[in-house]
Enzyme design. Sequence first.
Site, PDB file in Angstrom:
ATOM      1  N   PHE A 153       0.860  -1.185   0.000  1.00  0.00           N
ATOM      2  CA  PHE A 153       0.000   0.000   0.000  1.00  0.00           C
ATOM      3  C   PHE A 153       0.890   1.227   0.000  1.00  0.00           C
ATOM      4  O   PHE A 153       1.706   1.417   0.907  1.00  0.00           O
ATOM      5  CB  PHE A 153      -0.933   0.035   1.213  1.00  0.00           C
ATOM      6  N   ASP A 238       9.434   2.939   1.321  1.00  0.00           N
ATOM      7  CA  ASP A 238       8.246   3.678   1.754  1.00  0.00           C
ATOM      8  C   ASP A 238       8.101   3.475   3.261  1.00  0.00           C
ATOM      9  O   ASP A 238       7.608   2.447   3.722  1.00  0.00           O
ATOM     10  CB  ASP A 238       7.013   3.165   1.004  1.00  0.00           C
ATOM     11  N   LYS A 267       2.703  10.618   7.719  1.00  0.00           N
ATOM     12  CA  LYS A 267       2.015  10.223   8.948  1.00  0.00           C
ATOM     13  C   LYS A 267       2.626  10.833  10.217  1.00  0.00           C
ATOM     14  O   LYS A 267       2.328  11.964  10.574  1.00  0.00           O
ATOM     15  CB  LYS A 267       1.959   8.706   9.056  1.00  0.00           C
TER      16      LYS A 267
HETATM   17  N1  PLP Z   1       2.547   4.549   2.089  1.00  0.00           N
HETATM   18  C1  PLP Z   1       2.249   3.771   3.131  1.00  0.00           C
HETATM   19  C2  PLP Z   1       3.210   2.689   3.550  1.00  0.00           C
HETATM   20  C3  PLP Z   1       1.062   3.958   3.846  1.00  0.00           C
HETATM   21  O1  PLP Z   1       0.768   3.162   4.885  1.00  0.00           O
HETATM   22  C4  PLP Z   1       0.179   4.988   3.437  1.00  0.00           C
HETATM   23  C5  PLP Z   1      -1.095   5.216   4.152  1.00  0.00           C
HETATM   24  O2  PLP Z   1      -1.582   4.412   4.885  1.00  0.00           O
HETATM   25  C6  PLP Z   1       0.537   5.780   2.340  1.00  0.00           C
HETATM   26  C7  PLP Z   1       1.735   5.543   1.694  1.00  0.00           C
HETATM   27  C8  PLP Z   1      -0.375   6.871   1.860  1.00  0.00           C
HETATM   28  O3  PLP Z   1      -0.388   7.935   2.738  1.00  0.00           O
HETATM   29  P1  PLP Z   1      -1.554   9.023   2.684  1.00  0.00           P
HETATM   30  O4  PLP Z   1      -2.803   8.364   3.130  1.00  0.00           O
HETATM   31  O5  PLP Z   1      -1.073  10.117   3.602  1.00  0.00           O
HETATM   32  O6  PLP Z   1      -1.634   9.503   1.273  1.00  0.00           O
END
Ligand code: PLP
Length: 432
Positions: A153, A238, A267
Site C-alpha cells: 500500500f 516507503d 504520517k
Molecule cells: N505509504 C504507506 C506505507 C502507507 O501506509 C500509506 C497510508 O496508509 C501511504 C503511503 C499513503 O499515505 P496518505 O494516506 O497520507 O496519502
Amino acid sequence: MENPETREGLTPGWPYPDWLDRFAATMNPGLARVFRFMGLDEVEATGAGAELVDAAGRRFLDCSGGYGVFLHGYRHPRLVEAARRQLDHLAMSSRVLLNPRTIELAELLAEVTPGDLTYSFFTNSGTEAVEAALKFARAATGRTRLISTWGAFHGKSMGALAVSGRALYQEPFRPLIGDVTHVAYGSLDALEQELGDDVAAVILEPIQGEGGVIVPPDGYLAGARRLTEACGALLIADEVQTGLGRTGDLFAVNHEGVVPDLLCLSKSLSGGIVPVGAVVGRPGVWEFFNEAPLIHTSTFGGNPLATAVAAEAIRVVLDEDLVGAARRQGAWLLPALQDVARDYPTVLSTVRGRGLMIGMETASTGVGGALMSELFHRGVVAVYTYNNERVLRLLPPLVIRRDQLELVVDRLREAAAAVAAMHLEEVPDAAR
Ligand code: PLP
C-alpha cells in the site's frame, strides 16, 4: 440560542445526536453505513497521550493511532507549542523568500536518515511523497519500469495506486500509470527474475503495513538493495507507516543497515498536528533538479507551520527515546498478545510485528469486524489493515504507558472471549 458548533440544546445531555446522518447526507453514505454497522456513531472531541476522548466524555485507548499518525500521542505539548509559536510568525511561505523552518527540517532529516540521504522534497501526504519518489526515480535513471509487491500500500493517487498491490482499489480508475510489475513480497528470487536494465526503481515497505503487517524474512531488504544496485535500479523505501521509530529503530531500513536511494515519510512526521510528507534522496538522484529546478513543485509542501512541527516531532522522538520505548513496549506486548491468541484459537490465528507495529490475524473472515467492535465497546480502538481484512493492526502511540498496554491485553482477552462465544467460525462466509 442554539450554538451552531455544538448544537447544544437540541437534545439535553446528548449534544451530537445526528453527526453520522449529517456525514451520510453530505460526505459518504456508504462509509456511514459501515460506521453504523460497527456502532461507531460518536464524534471525537479531544485527546491526550494515547487516549482519545469522544463528545460524550468516553475515553478510548487508541491503538490504531490514527492509522499511524499519532506516534507522539494526541496533542503532545511540545508539538502544540511548536505550532503556536510558528503561528506568531508565518504559517505559510511566500515561496519567494526562503523559510528557515523548512530548511531546518531538511537539515535534520539529512542528519537522522541513514547513509548519504541528503536532499528533501516536502509534500502534504504520504501518497504525494510516493508520487514524487516515482517521478524522481524515472527522471534520475531515464528508465520507466517500476517494480512493486503484491499486498503493498503506497497511497491512492494515480502513481502510488499503480504501485499498490490490491486490485479492488485500482480497477475503477484504470488506466493507471503504466510499466509497473508486481512481485511476491519477501521473495528475492521473484524480485531477481523481474529486475533488468529497464527498471527505474523497486518500491518496498520495510514491513508491509496495510498488507497485514507482513514482516519480510531477514535479509530481504539487504538483498533487494544488492539486487537493485547490481542493475542500476533505485530502491525506494516507503517508510510512511514504519518511519520515526515505530518498529524499534528510527527507520525500519536500519534493522538491516540498508541505505535506500529514496525514503518516503509522512504520517508521524506530522506530529499528529499538521499534515506533512517528505521524500529524502541521495545526491545522485537529485541531479535532474539542476537542469530544471521547478520540475516538481507543491504550493503547500514544506510550509513553515508543518515543517516547524515536523522538526520538533523528530526532536521529541530523540529526546524522549521513543525508539527505545517502541522496542521495549513491543517486546512486552507481542508475547502477551500471542498468549491471548493461543487461548482463543477460533478468534486469533497469529500475532506478529516489530516494535509497536503489530498485526493480529483473525482465524476467519468476519471475526475481524466482531473483534474490532467488541474491543471498541471496551474502550480500545484497533482497525483493519486496508489490504487484508483479516488483520487488525495495533499502531499505538509510542508514548503509551505499560499500565495502558496491560489494559489493552485484558480488554482483548475479554473481547476474544465474547467473539469466541458467538461461534462465527460456524457461520458460512456467504451468510456474513
Ligand atoms: N505509504 C504507506 C506505507 C502507507 O501506509 C500509506 C497510508 O496508509 C501511504 C503511503 C499513503 O499515505 P496518505 O494516506 O497520507 O496519502
